[in-house]
Design an enzyme around this catalytic site. Structure first.
Site, PDB file in Angstrom:
ATOM      1  N   LEU A 194       0.830  -1.225  -0.030  1.00  0.00           N
ATOM      2  CA  LEU A 194       0.097  -0.026   0.100  1.00  0.00           C
ATOM      3  C   LEU A 194       0.715   1.112  -0.104  1.00  0.00           C
ATOM      4  CD1 LEU A 194      -2.686  -0.900   2.622  1.00  0.00           C
ATOM      5  CD2 LEU A 194      -2.915  -1.179   0.247  1.00  0.00           C
ATOM      6  N   ASP A 195       0.374   2.215  -0.483  1.00  0.00           N
ATOM      7  CA  ASP A 195       1.055   3.419  -0.563  1.00  0.00           C
ATOM      8  C   ASP A 195       1.030   4.177   0.796  1.00  0.00           C
ATOM      9  OD1 ASP A 195       1.220   3.550  -3.318  1.00  0.00           O
ATOM     10  OD2 ASP A 195      -0.316   4.843  -3.673  1.00  0.00           O
ATOM     11  N   ARG A 196       2.032   4.961   1.146  1.00  0.00           N
ATOM     12  CA  ARG A 196       2.126   5.483   2.497  1.00  0.00           C
ATOM     13  C   ARG A 196       0.743   6.077   3.043  1.00  0.00           C
ATOM     14  NH1 ARG A 196       5.791   7.465   6.253  1.00  0.00           N
ATOM     15  NH2 ARG A 196       5.406   9.484   7.330  1.00  0.00           N
TER      16      ARG A 196
END
Length: 311
Positions: A144-146
């Site tokens: 997942l993106d940050r």
């Protein structure tokens, strides 16, 4: 598939046990059928692994007999250079000897980066594995993106990562997301099939482009609403591919960027990160073939935004 997992209290190496079913089959051929990769076999041979048949070490040219017990012991794994072990809180949704499913908060990286070198999920997982006495490192299955919150899955061993990679390519791992986007999405459901590639003027930003990689996202409207006078839509999304920033790029290309996603045209007036959460993860267990399904409630900031809305 006839196999079992065997973990010794004194030997922390990951070991799988198989039962031979074909008379005269070479061990090499059986290992291939059992989905042991050539890379894994090389590591076993040179880095401290072991192949045994009925408790006796054998090489891959050994001819098996029916009901022979084959044990594959994988070598201890080392962390990637620059990946340090750290200790902190992990929201564990599910764990067994092979996989770990976590609920990732927003504003935490999955892996360390130059901008955020510490406190990533990978750092904390390595620390957690050390506490368990597990000779392994963090193998990210679903990243997942940050700023994206929700479910992500980690393999505890390189071989399990190999198996889940095969499963992903076969469509046996699926994820569903929910997002809040600007504007009213008019179609109740649609499929976005548009290739994604890196934007030439940025090392971070992606865009829909003809020479990009195939990318497929299904979008379903959950609710159209207003926040004050601003139209927004709560949507559900299913990923069929896993391109970097896929949902963010696809929705921006439709003229409906995610709320909070400044990189792709969204506004941070109501949220300070993109309004995106992985709400469900479905997968086939890499060893048992059992169907696993996990769900996660929307992050509090997205819930609060929806509570403020009016239809």
């Amino acid at each position: 598939m006839n196999h079992s997992l065997q973990m010794s209290k004194t030997d922390t190496r990951f070991t799988l046990r198989f039962v031979a079913k074909k008379e005269g089959q070479l061990l090499r051929e059986a290992l291939q059928e059992w989905r042991i990769s050539k890379r894994a076999l090389t590591a076993i041979k040179f880095n401290g692994g072991l192949l045994t048949v009925n408790g006796i070490e054998r090489n891959v040219r050994y001819a098996l007999q029916v009901d022979d017990c084959v044990e594959v012991t994988f070598p201890p794994e080392e962390k990637s250079e620059g990946l340090t072990s750290e200790h902190g809180d992990l929201a564990i949704v599910y764990e067994d000897d092979t996989i770990l499913v976590l609920n990732k908060p927003a504003n935490q990286s999955t892996i360390p980066s130059r901008e955020h070198p510490t406190n990533s999920i990978a750092n904390l997982v390595c620390g957690y594995f050390e506490q368990q006495g597990l000779a392994s490192t963090a193998h990210i299955i679903t990243r997942l993106d940050r700023d994206t919150s929700g479910l992500l899955c980690i393999a505890k061993h390189a071989h399990i990562h190999h198996l889940t990679g095969l499963a992903q390519r076969n469509g046996e791992i699926s994820r569903k997301y929910e997002a809040i986007v600007h504007g009213h999405v008019h179609q109740d459901s649609q499929s976005i099939v548009a290739p994604i590639g890196r934007k030439e003027t940025s090392i971070i930003e992606r865009e829909v482009r003809e020479d990009g990689q195939y990318a497929h996202t299904d979008v379903t409207v959950i609710q159209r609403f207003y926040l004050g006078a601003e139209p927004m839509t709560h949507i559900g999304l299913t990923l069929h591919t896993g391109r970097t920033h896929q949902i963010r790029v696809h929705m921006s290309s439709l003229g409906h960027p995610l709320v909070g996603d400044e990189l792709y045209g969204g506004s941070r007036l109501h949220m300070d990160r993109q309004a995106l959460h992985c709400v469900s993860l479905n997968m086939t267990h890499p060893l048992t073939s059992e169907h696993l399904q996990f769900t996660s409630m929307l992050n509090e900031d997205m819930q609060n935004l929806l509570k403020e809305s009016s239809t």
